[in-house]
Design a protein around this motif. Structure first.
Motif, PDB file in Angstrom:
ATOM      1  N   ALA A 263      48.576  32.308  52.657  1.00 52.67           N
ATOM      2  CA  ALA A 263      49.576  33.158  53.315  1.00 52.67           C
ATOM      3  C   ALA A 263      49.632  32.890  54.814  1.00 52.67           C
ATOM      4  CB  ALA A 263      49.268  34.631  53.045  1.00 52.67           C
ATOM      5  N   ILE A 264      48.471  32.823  55.470  1.00 53.03           N
ATOM      6  CA  ILE A 264      48.439  32.567  56.907  1.00 53.03           C
ATOM      7  C   ILE A 264      48.908  31.154  57.216  1.00 53.03           C
ATOM      8  CG2 ILE A 264      46.917  32.379  58.910  1.00 53.03           C
ATOM      9  CD1 ILE A 264      45.203  34.587  57.684  1.00 53.03           C
ATOM     10  N   GLY A 265      48.534  30.199  56.375  1.00 54.10           N
ATOM     11  CA  GLY A 265      48.973  28.818  56.587  1.00 54.10           C
ATOM     12  C   GLY A 265      50.472  28.666  56.476  1.00 54.10           C
ATOM     13  N   ALA A 266      51.087  29.369  55.517  1.00 53.30           N
ATOM     14  CA  ALA A 266      52.539  29.295  55.370  1.00 53.30           C
ATOM     15  C   ALA A 266      53.239  29.884  56.591  1.00 53.30           C
ATOM     16  CB  ALA A 266      52.969  30.036  54.109  1.00 53.30           C
ATOM     17  N   LEU A 267      52.732  31.015  57.080  1.00 54.41           N
ATOM     18  CA  LEU A 267      53.337  31.634  58.257  1.00 54.41           C
ATOM     19  C   LEU A 267      53.153  30.764  59.493  1.00 54.41           C
ATOM     20  CD1 LEU A 267      54.821  34.134  59.290  1.00 54.41           C
ATOM     21  CD2 LEU A 267      52.602  35.182  59.741  1.00 54.41           C
ATOM     22  N   GLN A 268      52.001  30.150  59.609  1.00 55.58           N
ATOM     23  CA  GLN A 268      51.749  29.295  60.761  1.00 55.58           C
ATOM     24  C   GLN A 268      52.612  28.044  60.714  1.00 55.58           C
ATOM     25  OE1 GLN A 268      47.625  28.856  61.612  1.00 55.58           O
ATOM     26  NE2 GLN A 268      47.886  27.163  63.044  1.00 55.58           N
ATOM     27  N   SER A 269      52.894  27.536  59.519  1.00 57.99           N
ATOM     28  CA  SER A 269      53.695  26.325  59.395  1.00 57.99           C
ATOM     29  C   SER A 269      55.140  26.560  59.827  1.00 57.99           C
ATOM     30  CB  SER A 269      53.658  25.813  57.954  1.00 57.99           C
ATOM     31  OG  SER A 269      54.349  26.704  57.081  1.00 57.99           O
TER      32      SER A 269
ATOM     33  N   VAL B 231      62.877  30.290  53.303  1.00 59.67           N
ATOM     34  CA  VAL B 231      63.016  29.080  52.485  1.00 59.67           C
ATOM     35  C   VAL B 231      61.944  28.063  52.847  1.00 59.67           C
ATOM     36  CG1 VAL B 231      64.542  27.172  51.880  1.00 59.67           C
ATOM     37  CG2 VAL B 231      65.491  29.457  52.195  1.00 59.67           C
ATOM     38  N   GLU B 232      61.733  27.849  54.155  1.00 57.14           N
ATOM     39  CA  GLU B 232      60.714  26.898  54.585  1.00 57.14           C
ATOM     40  C   GLU B 232      59.320  27.346  54.145  1.00 57.14           C
ATOM     41  OE1 GLU B 232      63.052  28.222  56.337  1.00 57.14           O
ATOM     42  OE2 GLU B 232      63.967  26.846  57.773  1.00 57.14           O
ATOM     43  N   ALA B 233      59.048  28.636  54.259  1.00 56.06           N
ATOM     44  CA  ALA B 233      57.737  29.146  53.857  1.00 56.06           C
ATOM     45  C   ALA B 233      57.528  29.009  52.353  1.00 56.06           C
ATOM     46  CB  ALA B 233      57.592  30.605  54.277  1.00 56.06           C
ATOM     47  N   GLN B 234      58.563  29.296  51.565  1.00 52.10           N
ATOM     48  CA  GLN B 234      58.427  29.180  50.107  1.00 52.10           C
ATOM     49  C   GLN B 234      58.221  27.727  49.703  1.00 52.10           C
ATOM     50  OE1 GLN B 234      59.871  33.193  48.265  1.00 52.10           O
ATOM     51  NE2 GLN B 234      60.246  31.299  47.210  1.00 52.10           N
ATOM     52  N   ASN B 235      58.917  26.805  50.354  1.00 53.72           N
ATOM     53  CA  ASN B 235      58.715  25.387  50.043  1.00 53.72           C
ATOM     54  C   ASN B 235      57.284  24.960  50.368  1.00 53.72           C
ATOM     55  OD1 ASN B 235      61.365  25.122  49.199  1.00 53.72           O
ATOM     56  ND2 ASN B 235      62.097  24.414  51.186  1.00 53.72           N
ATOM     57  N   TRP B 236      56.753  25.456  51.484  1.00 55.56           N
ATOM     58  CA  TRP B 236      55.368  25.128  51.855  1.00 55.56           C
ATOM     59  C   TRP B 236      54.397  25.685  50.821  1.00 55.56           C
ATOM     60  CZ3 TRP B 236      50.667  27.218  52.951  1.00 55.56           C
ATOM     61  CH2 TRP B 236      49.774  26.459  53.715  1.00 55.56           C
ATOM     62  N   LEU B 237      54.618  26.918  50.386  1.00 55.10           N
ATOM     63  CA  LEU B 237      53.744  27.527  49.387  1.00 55.10           C
ATOM     64  C   LEU B 237      53.810  26.775  48.061  1.00 55.10           C
ATOM     65  CD1 LEU B 237      54.482  31.315  50.045  1.00 55.10           C
ATOM     66  CD2 LEU B 237      52.292  30.166  50.382  1.00 55.10           C
ATOM     67  N   GLU B 238      55.004  26.405  47.658  1.00 56.36           N
ATOM     68  CA  GLU B 238      55.152  25.683  46.382  1.00 56.36           C
ATOM     69  C   GLU B 238      54.428  24.345  46.437  1.00 56.36           C
ATOM     70  OE1 GLU B 238      58.647  23.818  43.489  1.00 56.36           O
ATOM     71  OE2 GLU B 238      59.176  25.135  45.171  1.00 56.36           O
ATOM     72  N   LYS B 239      54.549  23.659  47.569  1.00 53.06           N
ATOM     73  CA  LYS B 239      53.880  22.365  47.704  1.00 53.06           C
ATOM     74  C   LYS B 239      52.360  22.521  47.634  1.00 53.06           C
ATOM     75  CE  LYS B 239      53.417  18.422  50.850  1.00 53.06           C
ATOM     76  NZ  LYS B 239      53.823  17.847  52.165  1.00 53.06           N
ATOM     77  N   ARG B 240      51.829  23.499  48.347  1.00 52.53           N
ATOM     78  CA  ARG B 240      50.379  23.689  48.352  1.00 52.53           C
ATOM     79  C   ARG B 240      49.861  24.156  46.994  1.00 52.53           C
ATOM     80  NH1 ARG B 240      51.389  21.253  52.083  1.00 52.53           N
ATOM     81  NH2 ARG B 240      50.562  21.360  54.215  1.00 52.53           N
TER      82      ARG B 240
END
Length: 270
Positions: free
Chosen positions: A222-228, A168-177
């Motif tokens: 993809a790497i940024g979302a995982l790192q976040s 969920v956190e990763a998807q929210n980060w991806l959607e924002k970016r």
């Protein structure tokens, strides 16, 4: 969820509780998060990539023997999050289906969604699969493909998605970016971004447009979302990267040296 609350309704996948719940499916969804790994995938204009955490259960384990990425056919593969044994079991069944398709038809199967009903819905397993591949067929769609299949067998196409413990956190980060990238593209082109009022009324906000991403842009997202979600600096030994590009239309997993080169190249862009 305690055993007493299920009251025997979890004895078979087709037994519904009085509330209309399938407890075995819910158990499978919880099992996906048990290993604590997260997988992220992004589809670009001419590529599709996936990044997944690699966690070694012991310091004496050979790192190359721990993998969450597998090739299913020449142009398609999967990256899974969840229980490794369940993920590998799904991969073996999909490989058998893909091999049978090639034997009967004489060519590689298109996106493997056609096999999901027969191979992935028999029993809910504790693994969520991300399908990556390239379709190139005359008179049909030609380009990268990304699908997500959950333990219930539900499959849907994505531009970017995540699976695992912090999906969920990763998807929210991806959607924002991606929304920020969409606004930048719209501003550069002097366009007014039009959103669907039906989508907003449905409660999930305005849908994102299909933004063309380069290969490096997709990898960076993809790497940024995982790192976040991991809140730590990722090293080549901590992750796996699977990639399918237009220039190389074969599903392949990057070696540690190639992963290090990708991380170095992306850090120089920043």
């Amino acid at each position: 969820m305690s055993r007493g609350n299920s009251a025997g309704y979890d004895r078979h996948i087709t037994i519904f509780s009085p509330e209309g719940r399938l407890y075995q499916v819910e158990y499978a969804f919880k099992a996906v998060k048990l290993p604590g790994t997260t997988a992220v995938a992004v589809r670009g204009a001419q590529c599709v990539c996936a990044v997944v955490q690699r966690k070694l259960p012991d310091r004496l384990v050979e790192p190359d023997s721990v993998t969450s990425a597998a090739r299913v056919s020449d142009a398609h593969g999967v990256v899974f999050a969840g229980l490794p044994t369940d993920g590998r079991a799904q991969v073996q069944r999909l490989r058998a289906e893909a091999s049978e398709f090639r034997y009967q038809n004489g060519y590689e199967a298109p996106t493997l969604t056609r096999f999901i009903r027969s191979t992935l819905t028999c029993v809910p397993l504790g693994a969520t699969l991300l399908f990556l591949g390239w379709d190139d067929h005359e008179g049909g769609y030609s380009g990268p493909r990304l699908y997500k299949v959950d333990p219930a067998g539900y499959c849907i196409g994505y531009r970017a998605c995540a699976a695992g413990s912090k999906d969920v956190e990763a998807q929210n980060w991806l959607e924002k970016r991606l929304r920020e990238r969409q606004e930048e593209v719209g501003a550069d082109r002097g366009e007014r971004l039009l959103f669907s009022t039906a989508g907003s009324a449905g409660g999930y906000g305005a849908p994102l447009r299909d933004i063309p991403l380069s290969d490096d842009d997709a990898l960076e997202l993809a790497i940024g979302a995982l790192q976040s979600v991991t809140s730590s600096e990722l090293k080549p030994a901590d992750l796996e990267i699977a990639l399918v590009t237009k220039d190389k239309r074969h599903f392949h997993v990057l070696s540690d040296q190639e992963v290090e080169e990708v991380l170095s190249r992306l850090s120089e862009r920043d």
